[in-house]
Design a protein around this motif. Sequence first.
Motif, PDB file in Angstrom:
ATOM      1  N   GLY A 112      -1.212  -9.340   2.589  1.00 53.95           N
ATOM      2  CA  GLY A 112      -1.495  -8.727   3.727  1.00 53.95           C
ATOM      3  C   GLY A 112      -1.679  -7.667   3.767  1.00 53.95           C
ATOM      4  N   TYR A 113      -1.569  -7.163   4.370  1.00 52.02           N
ATOM      5  CA  TYR A 113      -1.160  -5.718   5.996  1.00 52.02           C
ATOM      6  C   TYR A 113      -1.093  -5.071   6.321  1.00 52.02           C
ATOM      7  CZ  TYR A 113      -5.146  -7.305   9.640  1.00 52.02           C
ATOM      8  OH  TYR A 113      -5.603  -7.983  10.415  1.00 52.02           O
ATOM      9  N   ARG A 114      -0.837  -3.979   6.441  1.00 47.50           N
ATOM     10  CA  ARG A 114       0.337  -3.419   8.016  1.00 47.50           C
ATOM     11  C   ARG A 114      -0.602  -2.349   7.729  1.00 47.50           C
ATOM     12  NH1 ARG A 114       5.682  -1.662   8.428  1.00 47.50           N
ATOM     13  NH2 ARG A 114       6.334  -1.878  10.530  1.00 47.50           N
ATOM     14  N   ASP A 115      -1.278  -1.747   9.356  1.00 46.80           N
ATOM     15  CA  ASP A 115      -1.285  -0.802   9.199  1.00 46.80           C
ATOM     16  C   ASP A 115      -2.712  -0.245   7.806  1.00 46.80           C
ATOM     17  OD1 ASP A 115       0.218   0.039  11.674  1.00 46.80           O
ATOM     18  OD2 ASP A 115       1.893   0.411  10.382  1.00 46.80           O
ATOM     19  N   ASP A 116      -2.240   0.911   7.289  1.00 46.39           N
ATOM     20  CA  ASP A 116      -2.627   1.662   6.084  1.00 46.39           C
ATOM     21  C   ASP A 116      -1.959   0.769   4.928  1.00 46.39           C
ATOM     22  OD1 ASP A 116      -5.215   2.670   4.947  1.00 46.39           O
ATOM     23  OD2 ASP A 116      -4.699   4.375   4.967  1.00 46.39           O
ATOM     24  N   ILE A 117      -2.367   0.199   4.662  1.00 46.30           N
ATOM     25  CA  ILE A 117      -1.445  -0.512   3.787  1.00 46.30           C
ATOM     26  C   ILE A 117      -1.677  -2.650   3.301  1.00 46.30           C
ATOM     27  CG2 ILE A 117       0.292  -1.208   4.181  1.00 46.30           C
ATOM     28  CD1 ILE A 117       1.971  -0.178   1.792  1.00 46.30           C
ATOM     29  N   ALA A 118      -2.577  -2.210   1.690  1.00 50.69           N
ATOM     30  CA  ALA A 118      -2.540  -3.599   1.942  1.00 50.69           C
ATOM     31  C   ALA A 118      -1.953  -4.615   0.519  1.00 50.69           C
ATOM     32  CB  ALA A 118      -4.341  -4.181   1.736  1.00 50.69           C
ATOM     33  N   ALA A 119      -0.763  -4.745   0.358  1.00 51.15           N
ATOM     34  CA  ALA A 119      -0.199  -5.713  -0.916  1.00 51.15           C
ATOM     35  C   ALA A 119      -0.633  -7.542  -1.013  1.00 51.15           C
ATOM     36  CB  ALA A 119       0.776  -5.575  -0.691  1.00 51.15           C
ATOM     37  N   THR A 120      -0.811  -7.478  -3.293  1.00 48.06           N
ATOM     38  CA  THR A 120      -0.787  -8.802  -2.569  1.00 48.06           C
ATOM     39  C   THR A 120       0.194  -9.008  -3.701  1.00 48.06           C
ATOM     40  OG1 THR A 120      -3.438  -9.076  -2.408  1.00 48.06           O
ATOM     41  CG2 THR A 120      -2.447 -10.579  -3.600  1.00 48.06           C
ATOM     42  N   ALA A 121       1.267  -9.924  -4.107  1.00 48.47           N
ATOM     43  CA  ALA A 121       1.710 -11.064  -4.707  1.00 48.47           C
ATOM     44  C   ALA A 121       1.537 -11.795  -5.482  1.00 48.47           C
ATOM     45  CB  ALA A 121       3.261 -10.706  -4.341  1.00 48.47           C
ATOM     46  N   SER A 151       6.957 -12.511 -11.739  1.00 44.90           N
ATOM     47  CA  SER A 151       6.471 -11.704 -10.608  1.00 44.90           C
ATOM     48  C   SER A 151       5.711 -10.590 -10.890  1.00 44.90           C
ATOM     49  CB  SER A 151       7.311 -11.397  -9.707  1.00 44.90           C
ATOM     50  OG  SER A 151       8.076 -12.531  -8.989  1.00 44.90           O
ATOM     51  N   SER A 152       4.147 -10.105 -10.187  1.00 44.21           N
ATOM     52  CA  SER A 152       3.614  -8.808  -9.556  1.00 44.21           C
ATOM     53  C   SER A 152       2.891  -8.342  -8.493  1.00 44.21           C
ATOM     54  CB  SER A 152       2.627  -8.486 -10.917  1.00 44.21           C
ATOM     55  OG  SER A 152       2.893  -9.718 -12.168  1.00 44.21           O
ATOM     56  N   VAL A 153       3.429  -7.315  -7.735  1.00 43.72           N
ATOM     57  CA  VAL A 153       2.505  -7.025  -6.575  1.00 43.72           C
ATOM     58  C   VAL A 153       2.153  -5.813  -6.841  1.00 43.72           C
ATOM     59  CG1 VAL A 153       4.526  -5.665  -6.099  1.00 43.72           C
ATOM     60  CG2 VAL A 153       3.834  -6.388  -4.514  1.00 43.72           C
ATOM     61  N   SER A 212      -8.358   2.792   3.372  1.00 44.46           N
ATOM     62  CA  SER A 212      -8.921   3.608   3.772  1.00 44.46           C
ATOM     63  C   SER A 212      -9.956   4.840   2.816  1.00 44.46           C
ATOM     64  CB  SER A 212      -8.204   4.231   4.964  1.00 44.46           C
ATOM     65  OG  SER A 212      -7.322   4.952   4.247  1.00 44.46           O
ATOM     66  N   THR A 213      -9.220   4.273   1.030  1.00 46.40           N
ATOM     67  CA  THR A 213      -9.583   5.119  -0.116  1.00 46.40           C
ATOM     68  C   THR A 213      -9.599   4.080  -1.231  1.00 46.40           C
ATOM     69  OG1 THR A 213      -7.200   5.550  -0.350  1.00 46.40           O
ATOM     70  CG2 THR A 213      -7.905   7.128   1.297  1.00 46.40           C
ATOM     71  N   GLY A 214      -8.370   3.275  -0.980  1.00 46.79           N
ATOM     72  CA  GLY A 214      -8.496   2.559  -1.830  1.00 46.79           C
ATOM     73  C   GLY A 214      -7.915   2.876  -3.358  1.00 46.79           C
ATOM     74  N   GLU A 215      -6.754   3.804  -2.972  1.00 48.01           N
ATOM     75  CA  GLU A 215      -6.029   4.283  -3.717  1.00 48.01           C
ATOM     76  C   GLU A 215      -4.977   3.319  -3.534  1.00 48.01           C
ATOM     77  OE1 GLU A 215      -6.697   9.051  -2.650  1.00 48.01           O
ATOM     78  OE2 GLU A 215      -5.217   7.629  -1.707  1.00 48.01           O
ATOM     79  N   VAL A 216      -4.487   2.966  -5.574  1.00 48.59           N
ATOM     80  CA  VAL A 216      -3.280   1.989  -5.499  1.00 48.59           C
ATOM     81  C   VAL A 216      -2.170   2.767  -5.052  1.00 48.59           C
ATOM     82  CG1 VAL A 216      -1.922   1.611  -7.230  1.00 48.59           C
ATOM     83  CG2 VAL A 216      -5.093   0.981  -7.641  1.00 48.59           C
ATOM     84  N   LEU A 217      -1.849   2.294  -4.000  1.00 52.62           N
ATOM     85  CA  LEU A 217       0.018   3.314  -3.727  1.00 52.62           C
ATOM     86  C   LEU A 217       1.330   2.418  -4.420  1.00 52.62           C
ATOM     87  CD1 LEU A 217      -0.597   2.626   0.106  1.00 52.62           C
ATOM     88  CD2 LEU A 217      -0.200   5.009  -1.721  1.00 52.62           C
ATOM     89  N   ALA A 218       0.838   1.396  -5.012  1.00 51.07           N
ATOM     90  CA  ALA A 218       2.496   0.662  -6.494  1.00 51.07           C
ATOM     91  C   ALA A 218       1.542  -0.092  -7.017  1.00 51.07           C
ATOM     92  CB  ALA A 218       3.369   0.232  -5.385  1.00 51.07           C
ATOM     93  N   VAL A 219       2.309  -0.315  -8.466  1.00 47.71           N
ATOM     94  CA  VAL A 219       2.281  -1.597  -9.622  1.00 47.71           C
ATOM     95  C   VAL A 219       3.312  -2.098 -10.184  1.00 47.71           C
ATOM     96  CG1 VAL A 219       0.709   0.251 -10.750  1.00 47.71           C
ATOM     97  CG2 VAL A 219       0.748  -2.147 -11.223  1.00 47.71           C
ATOM     98  N   ALA A 220       3.503  -3.327  -9.772  1.00 50.17           N
ATOM     99  CA  ALA A 220       4.942  -3.658 -10.361  1.00 50.17           C
ATOM    100  C   ALA A 220       4.989  -4.762 -11.109  1.00 50.17           C
ATOM    101  CB  ALA A 220       5.786  -3.412  -9.617  1.00 50.17           C
ATOM    102  N   ASN A 221       5.497  -4.907 -11.930  1.00 53.39           N
ATOM    103  CA  ASN A 221       5.652  -5.862 -12.286  1.00 53.39           C
ATOM    104  C   ASN A 221       7.631  -6.742 -12.946  1.00 53.39           C
ATOM    105  OD1 ASN A 221       2.643  -7.079 -13.491  1.00 53.39           O
ATOM    106  ND2 ASN A 221       2.887  -4.434 -14.010  1.00 53.39           N
TER     107      ASN A 221
END
Length: 537
Positions: A504-513, A259-261, A267-276
């Motif tokens: 998915g997204y919620r407020d100012d965070i978007a995530a894909t897994a 798995s990866s996410v 709002s900025t394009g900044e990466v908040l997390a990366v996990a594998n």
Amino acid sequence: MRKGVKVAVVGGVFVVLVGGAGYGAYNILSALNDDGGTASVRTGPPSGAEVKETTGKFFTAWEKGRAATAASYTNYPEDAASLLTAYGQEAHITKVRVTPGAASGDTVPFTVRATVAYKGVSKPLEYRSRLTVVRGETTHRALVDWQPSVVYPRLRKGDTLVTGDTAKAPIEAVDRDGKVLTKEKYPSLGPVLDELRRRYGDKAGGTPGVELVIRHADQNTADTTLLTLAKGRAGRLPTTLSASVQAAAETAVAKYTESSVVALKPSTGEVLAVANHRDDGFNAAFLGELAPGSTMKILSAATLIDMGKATASGPAPCPPSAVSLSQTFHNLKGLAPDDHATLSESFARSCNTAFVKFADEVKVNSLETEAEERFGLGRNNWKVGVPSFDGRVPASDGPDKAANLIGQGQVQMSPLNMASVTATAMTGVFRQPVIVSPKLDGREIATARGLSATTVAQLRSMMNRTATSGTAAGVMAGLGPDFGAKTGSAEVDGQAKSNSWFTGYRDDIAATAMTQDGGHGIDAAGPIVASVLRSGG
């Protein structure tokens, strides 16, 4: 003449050779020796006594630092001599003691205890490895089957060991709030931190240390540190990561293998997390190249809307099957057909056939143009701060034109790409993802046109519907009101189950897994994304 039998003339005498190059059944062959007598030549697997004798001689020569002698007991002496020489000279490994374990047939495990010494600093080194003894194809001697992993288990072809001043100073990577990020606390960040050090170690203000490293054959791959003799002074490197989101991502992927996410701040394009969570250590979150399944329908819907071919509230019937250029497409099992569905309804229910029916409405390059010009994908110009794949949405004709619309065919994405797609759909602005500020090295960031306010409003409405009453409702429950999602499952030849995708997204965070062989989007990838979104940004 029978296959496997050869006749040679030696000193005027016919000699019959039986068998192959040395790995067949056990035979005793006769040949004339220099004295006119006969000498026995063995074939077949080495005996236990031969295994013990060969490994004993190999280990003894290795311990004494006699690289050429040790290499002579292998079946690839030139390669072995090169690495064994580097072991003593470039890696500065001395006082070697090898303790063999109990042999299992022709395989012998062993433990190495040694000392690494460089410029007056020394540290003990201990590790386990194994070797296999084989019959030489031409010499018929029992020989060590040479692999770089014999010398150290993590070595691969072309790798070598080096001890010295580090090429780059150590870094103390910190998150957006100044919290220190380490690979011990956040294991998924190991490859990312190694790459950040390789790229920015000389810009972070630190001083080099002394390390034993694996220098990889691929010069674009950062050295792998095995032992630190002297730490040096770490330079401080700010990143865009969030320690709290990273912790949630690590915990979430740990529940599902392969798995990866990725999580972004739209709002900025900044990466908040990366996990594998992968056995191979590959950063599939950034570098994966896989069909994204129905998460691609975000980009496909945007294409149809921007071309004037559809609207969220306009018709998009969902028949049980659809044919495009002789290829028949079906929906997921259990999905009831709906001849009166709108695009929003077909999107929320993830109806494949509704999108396939639009294949005749789009041009060969329509999806490619939308991906490149509005979502910034496929141009190979992203400069995230570490290596990344920039997505691939090629112009496709034939059945692949329809397959691309539902995230199959020739389309390939990484979780990073799809998180960016979701962020662009949320805001209408393409902001190239970054993990360190471009101000650090002056790199030029990719740009794209983005989306109109009208298109954004329709995409957000459809994604919100998916999260509240569509295929994503189960895992997104309780995350509203400002939220949206899209599920996906991508079929892969040879896999029992499809790859699970969810964005998915919620407020100012978007995530894909993405979970390989994980099933439907809600089976594995969905719970991962929901956990990350709950952590906040």
